[in-house]
Design an enzyme around this catalytic site. Structure first.
Site, PDB file in Angstrom:
ATOM      1  N   LYS A   1       0.748  -1.104  -0.082  1.00  0.00           N
ATOM      2  CA  LYS A   1      -0.116   0.025   0.035  1.00  0.00           C
ATOM      3  C   LYS A   1       0.824   1.155  -0.012  1.00  0.00           C
ATOM      4  O   LYS A   1       1.504   1.604   0.956  1.00  0.00           O
ATOM      5  CB  LYS A   1      -0.916   0.193   1.137  1.00  0.00           C
ATOM      6  CG  LYS A   1      -2.034   1.005   1.179  1.00  0.00           C
ATOM      7  CD  LYS A   1      -2.506   1.490   2.390  1.00  0.00           C
ATOM      8  CE  LYS A   1      -1.560   2.489   3.409  1.00  0.00           C
ATOM      9  NZ  LYS A   1      -1.516   4.037   2.756  1.00  0.00           N
TER      10      LYS A   1
ATOM     11  N   SER B   1       6.824   8.033   9.476  1.00  0.00           N
ATOM     12  CA  SER B   1       7.260   9.128  10.891  1.00  0.00           C
ATOM     13  C   SER B   1       7.237   8.076  11.953  1.00  0.00           C
ATOM     14  O   SER B   1       6.564   7.206  12.024  1.00  0.00           O
ATOM     15  CB  SER B   1       6.231  10.156  11.054  1.00  0.00           C
ATOM     16  OG  SER B   1       5.020   9.566  11.322  1.00  0.00           O
TER      17      SER B   1
ATOM     18  N   GLY C   1       4.510   5.344  13.225  1.00  0.00           N
ATOM     19  CA  GLY C   1       5.117   4.076  13.288  1.00  0.00           C
ATOM     20  C   GLY C   1       4.609   3.220  14.756  1.00  0.00           C
ATOM     21  O   GLY C   1       4.403   2.173  15.011  1.00  0.00           O
TER      22      GLY C   1
ATOM     23  N   GLU D   1      10.994   1.292   9.976  1.00  0.00           N
ATOM     24  CA  GLU D   1      11.945   2.290   9.535  1.00  0.00           C
ATOM     25  C   GLU D   1      11.403   3.660   9.584  1.00  0.00           C
ATOM     26  O   GLU D   1      10.784   4.140   8.860  1.00  0.00           O
ATOM     27  CB  GLU D   1      12.542   1.962   7.969  1.00  0.00           C
ATOM     28  CG  GLU D   1      13.984   2.609   7.736  1.00  0.00           C
ATOM     29  CD  GLU D   1      13.716   4.017   7.079  1.00  0.00           C
ATOM     30  OE1 GLU D   1      14.182   4.771   7.983  1.00  0.00           O
ATOM     31  OE2 GLU D   1      13.503   4.014   5.970  1.00  0.00           O
TER      32      GLU D   1
ATOM     33  N   CYS E   1      14.895  10.447   5.922  1.00  0.00           N
ATOM     34  CA  CYS E   1      15.054  10.059   7.161  1.00  0.00           C
ATOM     35  C   CYS E   1      16.605   9.968   7.639  1.00  0.00           C
ATOM     36  O   CYS E   1      16.830  10.283   8.789  1.00  0.00           O
ATOM     37  CB  CYS E   1      14.220   8.870   7.510  1.00  0.00           C
ATOM     38  SG  CYS E   1      14.725   7.428   6.423  1.00  0.00           S
TER      39      CYS E   1
ATOM     40  N   GLU F   1      12.512  16.302  13.838  1.00  0.00           N
ATOM     41  CA  GLU F   1      12.942  16.086  12.223  1.00  0.00           C
ATOM     42  C   GLU F   1      12.015  16.996  11.424  1.00  0.00           C
ATOM     43  O   GLU F   1      10.802  17.068  11.581  1.00  0.00           O
ATOM     44  CB  GLU F   1      12.478  14.794  12.084  1.00  0.00           C
ATOM     45  CG  GLU F   1      12.807  14.219  10.494  1.00  0.00           C
ATOM     46  CD  GLU F   1      12.578  12.756   9.897  1.00  0.00           C
ATOM     47  OE1 GLU F   1      13.411  12.285   9.411  1.00  0.00           O
ATOM     48  OE2 GLU F   1      11.382  12.211  10.628  1.00  0.00           O
TER      49      GLU F   1
END
Length: 492
Positions: free
Chosen positions: A187, A240, A244, A261, A295, A394
């Protein structure tokens, strides 16, 4: 609206193209022009469930998990041939939906995942220990116990990549899942579904059995179905850390394996004796590559106070030559952010940096003359304290921060004082000292003096702390999609 592309943008379920059950399409927009690139079907929950059921059937009843690894590798090689044949098409789609400049679209976005695909089929699968004997053990009163240890595919996998590197991230999940003998539902992110949908064409050309790979669209509702459905055995997510954690929580009820990840705020340490030219290049790359939407980019530079001012001056000079604009213009060297919402987030963080007392030394605004598109100037803050919001959050945008330090211990402490731990770097003429610092930084990967495995499939990619769980790439990535089974017997 009709798609301008030659490939089908319909859903790919059980080896067939199909329209989604939702009346509302997914509208894909070019982030540089804000124009509509294509409209693709929006998956309904029924579509997602059909895809999961197809993957379940293909794993439980189909030939794919029962093929020899070498047979699966042969299919992957055919898939690689099709990817290579259609690279120009992939590059064009990537530039349009993700906003990559051409150099990035032709390298990290497309050719690098192709190299990983070939490496998996040609090196990893043939050399992997799929089955090995257990050492015989004498069991008193029973006999000699012996047997084998087998590695088998985990099952049905939900693969959910992020928007910034659509084909790369999709393939970093599809490649090991298929090599392991798993089946999958992919997806893509709503903003960048086109490259992932194109993988359905590659699967058909390679002769992948129906149901082994299914591709659906959708956002939160579709994602939740994939992470909670009882027929799914493993979830691999890139995005993110906030999402996550949601994925991890949703998968916990059915004890699915989760590979994550997530985000990063990676430290780039420059000692007093470091190569400033090289260190500036690495910081420049961390700020400008894909407009900072990566990232693992080095966006938090920790510089010895004796060279802090010179470093900042050199980096500002380098950033001044960046030409921001539409990637369709060959003169463009940095493209847009993915959306207006992402630009708003970046601009809010820039304002927070100014309010907290960091020194804005270049950038900070929107480029002049670009009335459309989600652009932000390359931006740099100096004299940053690691406790500031801009040092801990971030950005996922073209913004870097420079933090001064006095001693190595302080630099390591600052590097580790972060919720993230994805990548890092050390610059020093004293390679022994640099290596010692690298061993003490709590992060998934560290480069010394620019020497890097880069995106080498022989390396491992993943993070410590809130940067994720598990590893990707090569044999390490393959291992995440495998179970270990012991088969033993008594020799009487």
């Amino acid at each position: 609206m009709p798609t301008p592309y030659a490939f089908s943008t319909r859903l790919y379920i059980d080896g067939r193209r199909t329209d989604g059950g939702s009346d509302e399409p997914v509208v894909v927009r070019n982030p540089a022009t804000e124009e509509t690139v294509a409209e693709v079907p929006q998956s309904s929950l029924a579509d997602v469930r059909r895809a999961i059921a197809a993957a379940r059937r293909a794993f439980d009843e189909g030939p794919w998990p029962r093929m020899r690894p070498a047979e699966r590798a042969a299919v992957l090689l055919r898939l690689a041939e099709e990817v290579e044949r259609r690279l120009p098409e992939l590059v064009a789609v990537n530039m349009a939906e993700a906003g990559s400049v051409r150099s990035l679209a032709e390298s990290l976005q497309t050719r690098v995942p192709l190299a990983h695909l070939r490496d998996m089929a040609e090196r990893v699968v043939p050399s992997f220990a799929w089955e090995r004997p257990m050492d015989p053990t004498v069991a008193p009163g029973i006999g000699i116990s012996q047997g084998v240890l087998r590695r088998e595919g985990f099952g049905v996998c939900a693969l959910i990549p992020a928007y910034n590197f659509p084909f790369f991230l999709s393939m970093m999940k599809v490649i090991p899942a298929l090599a392991a003998g798993c089946t999958a539902v992919l997806k893509p992110a709503p903003a960048t579904p086109l490259e992932s949908l194109l993988i359905g064409d590659f699967a058909d050309a390679a002769g992948l059995p129906p149901g082994v790979l299914n591709i659906v669209t959708g956002d939160t509702e579709a994602g939740r179905e994939l992470t909670t459905h009882p027929m799914v055995d493993l979830v691999s997510f890139t995005g993110s850390d906030a999402v996550g954690r949601m994925v991890h929580t949703q998968a916990a009820d059915s004890l699915k394996k989760v590979v994550l990840e997530l985000g990063g705020k990676s430290a780039n340490i420059v000692r007093a004796d470091g190569d400033l030219d090289g260190a500036v290049r690495s910081a420049f790359t961390g700020i400008t590559t894909h407009a900072g939407q990566g990232c693992s980019l080095l966006t938090r530079t920790i510089v010895h106070e004796s060279v802090h001012d010179e470093f900042v001056e050199r980096l500002c000079t380098a950033l001044a030559v960046i030409r921001v604009g539409d990637p369709a213009d060959e003169a463009t060297t940095m493209g847009p952010l993915i959306s207006g919402a992402q630009r708003d987030k970046v601009e809010k963080l820039i304002r927070a940096g100014e309010e907290e007392g960091a020194r804005l030394v270049c950038g900070g605004g929107r480029p002049a003359g670009l009335d459309r598109g989600h652009f932000v100037e390359p931006t740099l803050f100096a004299d940053v304290d690691n406790a500031m919001t801009i040092a801990r959050t971030e950005f996922f945008g073209p913004v870097g921060v420079v933090i001064p330090f006095r001693a190595d211990e302080e630099a390591v402490r600052i590097a580790n004082d972060s919720p993230y731990g994805l990548s890092g770097a050390v610059w020093s003429a004293d390679t022994v000292a640099a290596y010692d610092m690298a061993t003490r930084i709590r992060t998934g990967g560290v480069t010394i003096n620019g020497g890097s495995a880069g995106v080498n499939p022989r390396s491992a990619f993943g993070g410590y702390k809130q940067s994720g769980l598990g590893r990707e790439w090569g044999a390490f990535g393959l291992d995440e999609y495998l179970q270990t089974k012991s088969i033993s017997w008594a020799a009487r």
